[in-house]
Design a protein around this motif. Sequence first.
Motif, mmCIF file in Angstrom:
data_model
loop_
_atom_site.group_PDB
_atom_site.id
_atom_site.type_symbol
_atom_site.label_atom_id
_atom_site.label_comp_id
_atom_site.label_asym_id
_atom_site.label_seq_id
_atom_site.Cartn_x
_atom_site.Cartn_y
_atom_site.Cartn_z
ATOM 1 N N VAL A 88 -6.018 23.903 1.852
ATOM 2 C CA VAL A 88 -6.503 24.046 2.969
ATOM 3 C C VAL A 88 -4.644 23.091 2.972
ATOM 4 O O VAL A 88 -4.062 23.491 3.915
ATOM 5 N N ILE A 89 -4.510 21.868 3.104
ATOM 6 C CA ILE A 89 -4.022 20.695 3.589
ATOM 7 C C ILE A 89 -2.431 20.889 2.332
ATOM 8 O O ILE A 89 -1.516 21.370 3.209
ATOM 9 N N ASP A 90 -3.261 21.442 1.364
ATOM 10 C CA ASP A 90 -1.895 22.093 0.062
ATOM 11 C C ASP A 90 -0.931 23.479 0.536
ATOM 12 O O ASP A 90 0.111 22.666 0.445
ATOM 13 N N THR A 91 -1.907 24.470 1.205
ATOM 14 C CA THR A 91 -1.534 25.679 1.554
ATOM 15 C C THR A 91 -0.231 25.442 2.578
ATOM 16 O O THR A 91 0.554 26.267 2.449
ATOM 17 N N PHE A 92 -0.594 24.827 3.617
ATOM 18 C CA PHE A 92 -0.166 24.828 4.978
ATOM 19 C C PHE A 92 1.038 23.469 4.839
ATOM 20 O O PHE A 92 2.384 23.347 5.663
ATOM 21 N N LEU A 93 0.639 22.119 4.076
ATOM 22 C CA LEU A 93 0.724 21.324 4.669
ATOM 23 C C LEU A 93 2.425 21.285 3.761
ATOM 24 O O LEU A 93 3.815 20.240 3.641
ATOM 25 N N PHE A 94 1.852 21.017 2.276
ATOM 26 C CA PHE A 94 3.279 21.148 0.782
ATOM 27 C C PHE A 94 4.232 22.830 0.882
ATOM 28 O O PHE A 94 4.211 23.390 0.067
ATOM 29 N N ASN A 95 3.909 24.383 2.061
ATOM 30 C CA ASN A 95 4.212 25.608 2.471
ATOM 31 C C ASN A 95 3.660 26.040 1.034
ATOM 32 O O ASN A 95 4.879 26.877 0.155
ATOM 33 N N HIS A 96 2.544 25.987 0.590
ATOM 34 C CA HIS A 96 2.860 27.672 -0.571
ATOM 35 C C HIS A 96 1.280 28.224 0.019
ATOM 36 O O HIS A 96 0.244 28.235 -0.447
ATOM 37 N N TYR A 97 2.165 28.840 0.297
ATOM 38 C CA TYR A 97 1.438 29.622 1.311
ATOM 39 C C TYR A 97 0.634 31.386 0.294
ATOM 40 O O TYR A 97 -0.268 32.043 0.513
ATOM 41 N N TYR A 98 1.703 31.205 -0.750
ATOM 42 C CA TYR A 98 0.761 32.708 -1.054
ATOM 43 C C TYR A 98 0.382 32.094 -2.859
ATOM 44 O O TYR A 98 0.389 30.728 -3.740
ATOM 45 N N VAL A 99 -0.852 32.797 -2.383
ATOM 46 C CA VAL A 99 -1.856 32.278 -3.071
ATOM 47 C C VAL A 99 -2.086 33.447 -4.511
ATOM 48 O O VAL A 99 -2.496 34.950 -3.819
ATOM 49 N N PRO A 100 -2.095 33.239 -5.572
ATOM 50 C CA PRO A 100 -2.411 34.633 -6.930
ATOM 51 C C PRO A 100 -4.047 35.263 -6.334
ATOM 52 O O PRO A 100 -4.529 34.721 -5.660
ATOM 53 N N TYR A 101 -4.096 36.463 -6.612
ATOM 54 C CA TYR A 101 -5.012 37.016 -6.788
ATOM 55 C C TYR A 101 -6.316 36.709 -7.019
ATOM 56 O O TYR A 101 -6.949 36.829 -6.517
ATOM 57 N N ASN A 102 -6.066 36.061 -8.409
ATOM 58 C CA ASN A 102 -7.319 35.659 -8.601
ATOM 59 C C ASN A 102 -8.021 34.158 -8.130
ATOM 60 O O ASN A 102 -9.600 33.783 -7.643
ATOM 61 N N GLU A 103 -7.047 33.994 -7.810
ATOM 62 C CA GLU A 103 -6.965 31.892 -7.681
ATOM 63 C C GLU A 103 -7.720 31.856 -5.821
ATOM 64 O O GLU A 103 -8.452 31.264 -5.614
ATOM 65 N N CYS A 104 -6.996 33.605 -5.524
ATOM 66 C CA CYS A 104 -7.377 33.556 -4.498
ATOM 67 C C CYS A 104 -9.719 33.756 -4.481
ATOM 68 O O CYS A 104 -10.462 33.638 -3.397
ATOM 69 N N LEU A 105 -9.296 34.323 -4.873
ATOM 70 C CA LEU A 105 -11.107 35.436 -4.729
ATOM 71 C C LEU A 105 -11.814 34.342 -5.447
ATOM 72 O O LEU A 105 -12.937 33.597 -4.956
ATOM 73 N N THR A 106 -11.369 32.885 -6.234
ATOM 74 C CA THR A 106 -12.445 32.022 -6.696
ATOM 75 C C THR A 106 -12.526 31.204 -5.419
ATOM 76 O O THR A 106 -13.710 30.247 -5.435
ATOM 77 N N PHE A 107 -11.045 30.811 -4.784
ATOM 78 C CA PHE A 107 -11.156 30.800 -3.510
ATOM 79 C C PHE A 107 -12.214 31.095 -2.213
ATOM 80 O O PHE A 107 -13.084 30.037 -1.504
ATOM 81 N N LEU A 108 -12.540 32.169 -2.544
ATOM 82 C CA LEU A 108 -13.408 33.144 -1.595
ATOM 83 C C LEU A 108 -14.855 32.286 -1.874
ATOM 84 O O LEU A 108 -15.805 32.328 -0.860
ATOM 85 N N PHE A 109 -14.666 32.666 -3.372
ATOM 86 C CA PHE A 109 -16.253 32.482 -3.808
ATOM 87 C C PHE A 109 -16.829 31.225 -3.660
ATOM 88 O O PHE A 109 -18.123 31.211 -3.360
#
Length: 323
Positions: A88-109
């Motif tokens: 979450v910190i990496d996504t929003f603090l460093f503006n990495h809003y684009y999460v690859p498809y497979n990485e997103c499903l892994t994150f969700l899991f």
Amino acid sequence: MDLFNSALGKNITFVRPAYFIVRGFIGIPNVDYYYIFLLFVYIVSVVGNTTVMALIYLDHNLRTAKYVAVFNLAFVDLLGTTALVPKVIDTFLFNHYYVPYNECLTFLFFCFTCLSMQALNLVALCYDRLVAIMFPLHYQIRVTHKIMLSIILSFWLFAVTAVLTAAGLLTRLSFCGSVVIDSYFCDHGQIYKLACNDNTPSLILGNLLIVIILWVPLVIIMSSYVCIGHSLVKISTAHERVKAFKTCTAHLSLVAIYFLPILITFIKTVNVHPNARIINLSLASVIPPVLNPIIYVLQTQEIKASFRKLLKSRKQNILKILF
């Protein structure tokens, strides 16, 4: 997950985006201060849960069936915050809003598995308290390492299978429109709502898992405490009743910390601003792993004694080195 697709036929093509855009905290005023708070929460959670796990592992007096569940809760909290907060910190603090498809499903899991196990682990701890108060003479028989490990492992099996199924069903969906997830992480509900084909299986499974993982544990725990309360009334002296109830205060505190923020958010979801809802849900995800070890260290006599013994041992070792 490819098994879900092969079962539907080889000629079906799904439109999978290269990435999802997670935008949960975008537009919230002064949100940078919240990221600092999340970092602080993460550090405290790691230190606290690692300490509880170390105490249980090092102190032979804590290697009882009850503390198998406590150890597992600390492990789940540590794994869950490590999966969620740094991302979450990496996504929003460093503006990495684009999460690859497979990485997103892994994150969700990982996020949903740990959130599910937190609720289910509270049921295991509730079983321990229920037997201890209602059947004290049978406690050593009904709460053994084997029984507690069987309960914990069955919960892990269910949580992993359920979340894998939910993630697998998402791979059946086509995303030919928006890929913007209005949440602070790769939220299952927010993802399947973006699909442009039939998302009914994901909708049904999502609602079913909310009932099984959130409402069923809460009903079981509340019903158990009704039975515990009935047993406490039968105890002859007030002193003994208070003494017995004190053994439940740590668990009741964990239940309140985990369930109340989620229930309040769900109940008032219509009247709550989307930004406030996202903040509330994120707090509900990160606060319990911070407070759980603090509650157990402060309210559980065995862990307090073990913690004091560890500090005394460290102090003596330091004095030996210095003098």
